[in-house]
Design a protein around this motif. Sequence first.
Motif, PDB file in Angstrom:
ATOM      1  N   SER A 133       0.824  -1.217   0.000  1.00  0.00           N
ATOM      2  CA  SER A 133       0.000   0.000   0.000  1.00  0.00           C
ATOM      3  C   SER A 133       0.852   1.258   0.000  1.00  0.00           C
ATOM      4  N   LEU A 134       2.100   1.158   0.472  1.00  0.00           N
ATOM      5  CA  LEU A 134       2.964   2.327   0.551  1.00  0.00           C
ATOM      6  C   LEU A 134       3.401   2.809  -0.829  1.00  0.00           C
ATOM      7  N   TYR A 135       3.388   1.902  -1.812  1.00  0.00           N
ATOM      8  CA  TYR A 135       3.703   2.364  -3.163  1.00  0.00           C
ATOM      9  C   TYR A 135       2.510   2.272  -4.108  1.00  0.00           C
ATOM     10  N   SER A 136       1.570   1.370  -3.845  1.00  0.00           N
ATOM     11  CA  SER A 136       0.429   1.244  -4.760  1.00  0.00           C
ATOM     12  C   SER A 136      -0.552   2.400  -4.614  1.00  0.00           C
ATOM     13  N   ASN A 137      -0.609   3.018  -3.431  1.00  0.00           N
ATOM     14  CA  ASN A 137      -1.512   4.155  -3.228  1.00  0.00           C
ATOM     15  C   ASN A 137      -0.931   5.465  -3.747  1.00  0.00           C
ATOM     16  N   HIS A 138       0.330   5.434  -4.170  1.00  0.00           N
ATOM     17  CA  HIS A 138       0.987   6.627  -4.696  1.00  0.00           C
ATOM     18  C   HIS A 138       1.484   6.247  -6.094  1.00  0.00           C
ATOM     19  N   LEU A 139       0.724   6.645  -7.106  1.00  0.00           N
ATOM     20  CA  LEU A 139       0.851   6.042  -8.418  1.00  0.00           C
ATOM     21  C   LEU A 139       2.127   6.399  -9.161  1.00  0.00           C
ATOM     22  N   THR A 140       2.783   7.492  -8.831  1.00  0.00           N
ATOM     23  CA  THR A 140       3.986   7.880  -9.542  1.00  0.00           C
ATOM     24  C   THR A 140       5.196   7.796  -8.625  1.00  0.00           C
ATOM     25  N   SER A 141       6.368   7.611  -9.235  1.00  0.00           N
ATOM     26  CA  SER A 141       7.592   7.568  -8.433  1.00  0.00           C
ATOM     27  C   SER A 141       7.826   8.900  -7.746  1.00  0.00           C
ATOM     28  N   LEU A 142       7.397  10.002  -8.389  1.00  0.00           N
ATOM     29  CA  LEU A 142       7.568  11.319  -7.788  1.00  0.00           C
ATOM     30  C   LEU A 142       6.809  11.419  -6.478  1.00  0.00           C
ATOM     31  N   SER A 143       5.540  10.986  -6.457  1.00  0.00           N
ATOM     32  CA  SER A 143       4.758  11.094  -5.226  1.00  0.00           C
ATOM     33  C   SER A 143       5.262  10.135  -4.151  1.00  0.00           C
ATOM     34  N   VAL A 144       5.738   8.954  -4.552  1.00  0.00           N
ATOM     35  CA  VAL A 144       6.300   8.021  -3.572  1.00  0.00           C
ATOM     36  C   VAL A 144       7.542   8.621  -2.919  1.00  0.00           C
ATOM     37  N   PHE A 145       8.427   9.194  -3.720  1.00  0.00           N
ATOM     38  CA  PHE A 145       9.643   9.779  -3.162  1.00  0.00           C
ATOM     39  C   PHE A 145       9.347  11.057  -2.380  1.00  0.00           C
ATOM     40  N   ASP A 146       8.308  11.790  -2.758  1.00  0.00           N
ATOM     41  CA  ASP A 146       7.873  12.918  -1.931  1.00  0.00           C
ATOM     42  C   ASP A 146       7.595  12.447  -0.507  1.00  0.00           C
ATOM     43  N   MET A 147       6.913  11.307  -0.391  1.00  0.00           N
ATOM     44  CA  MET A 147       6.593  10.764   0.927  1.00  0.00           C
ATOM     45  C   MET A 147       7.872  10.346   1.666  1.00  0.00           C
ATOM     46  N   LEU A 148       8.732   9.585   0.991  1.00  0.00           N
ATOM     47  CA  LEU A 148       9.946   9.094   1.640  1.00  0.00           C
ATOM     48  C   LEU A 148      10.885  10.228   2.039  1.00  0.00           C
ATOM     49  N   HIS A 149      11.041  11.231   1.160  1.00  0.00           N
ATOM     50  CA  HIS A 149      11.925  12.354   1.475  1.00  0.00           C
ATOM     51  C   HIS A 149      11.524  13.006   2.791  1.00  0.00           C
ATOM     52  N   ASN A 150      10.239  13.064   3.042  1.00  0.00           N
ATOM     53  CA  ASN A 150       9.753  13.800   4.206  1.00  0.00           C
ATOM     54  C   ASN A 150       9.518  12.911   5.426  1.00  0.00           C
ATOM     55  N   MET A 151       9.879  11.632   5.326  1.00  0.00           N
ATOM     56  CA  MET A 151       9.832  10.727   6.474  1.00  0.00           C
ATOM     57  C   MET A 151      11.191  10.615   7.148  1.00  0.00           C
TER      58      MET A 151
END
Length: 373
Positions: A133-151
Motif C-alpha cells: 500500500s505504501l507504493y500502490s496508493n501513490h501512483l507515480t515515483s515522484l509522489s512516492v519519493f515525496d513521501m519518503l523524502h519527508n519521512m
Amino acid sequence: MIKMATKDLTAGMITAAPVYSKTGQRLFDANTVMTSQKISYLEFYGVEWVQILPENEIEEPKIPDTPEPEASKAPEPEADTTSYSQKVKRSRNFHAFKVDYSKKTEMLENSFSGLIDKSQPFEPDALLNQVSSLYSNHLTSLSVFDMLHNMRQIDDTTYAHCINVAIICRMMGKWLEFKEDDLETLTLAGLLHDIGKCQIDPKILTKPGPLTPEEYKHIKRHPTLGAKILADYPLDERVRSAVLMHHERCDGSGYPSGLRREAISEFAKIVAIADVYDAMTSNRCYRKGLCPFEVIATFERIGFEKYEGKYLLPFLHHIIDTYLGNTVLLNDGSSGKVIMVNKQFLSRPVVSTDKHEYLDLSKHPELYIQAII
C-alpha cells in the motif's frame, strides 16, 4: 514569553529572545517575525525550542493619521513562502502515508521475528502485501519519493530502512522496465536485505559514537546471518543472493567475501545502490543524514567504480528528478528552488534563488547545496 517547540511554530509568531544554534551561532534576533522559510532554517539547524511573545504582548503598530485608501486599491497579497517540503508534510496524503508507514514498520518487525524463530511459515506474498500500500496508493515515483523524502526524521530503525530500500528497489525496477514477477522479487530482496541485523547486538547498532574495530567486524556479519536465517525457506535464489551480497562492491572492496563485479548477483547490485542511498540520506543515532545532493555527488565521483553503471546511471537520472521544485539551502546561506537538472552534473542543478536570479551551480564551484528545506 512562551517556550514553544519549533515544530509547532507558525508564520506570524514573534521571537521574544534571540535564537541561537546548538553551536552558539545567532540565527535570529528578538522581535523577529517568523515565516515558513525562517521556521525551516530553525529546523535545519536543529533548534528544538524558541521563546515566543504571547499574543497579548505583541504591540499593535501605530498607524499615522492618513486618508483612507481608495476602495479600488486592494492590498497586494503576500507571496507564498511555504516550501515544497512543508506543503507535502501538511497534505492529507502525507499524513495518511505516515500512519500507514508506522503500522507497516510494526508489522515487519513481527514478521522478521517470526522468520528468525521459525514460528511462522515463509509467505512472500504476505510479506509484500504488508508494504504494497505504501507504493500502490501513490501512483507515480515522484509522489512516492515525496513521501519518503519527508519521512527522514521520523523513523530510522532497521525495519523502516528495509521498507525504504524495498520501495526504492521497486522504483528502480520500474525505471529499468522489469516484468511484474521480477519487480515483486526485487522488492522482496530489498525488504529482506537487512534481516540479519536483527541478530546484531542493539547496543552496537544504536551506538552514538564511533565503532571499535571489533564492533564493526560484528556488524559486518549481518549479510551472512541474514542468509542463514533464510537458508531453510523456499525462496527465489535472487533474494537470497541479494541478502548475502548487498555489501559487496564491483571493485572488490566490499564484504563478506570481497567479490568483484562479475561474481556479484544482479539483484544484489541493485539493492546495494538503494541501500547506500537510503542509509546515507537518513538520520542515524550517531550522525545526521547527508543532503541527497551530497550523496548524488559522491555517487558521481566514485560510484561507478563500486556500483554497476547500468543500474547506477538510471537511478541517478531518475532520483534527481524527484527533487525538482524543492527548496534548498546553499552553503553561502542563500536559498532557492531547484528548477532544472543538469544532466552532465546531476548534483549541481539550476536554482532560482531567493533574489530571483537563476544560478547554474555547474558554473559556480564555490557553491553547493547544503540541505533541502
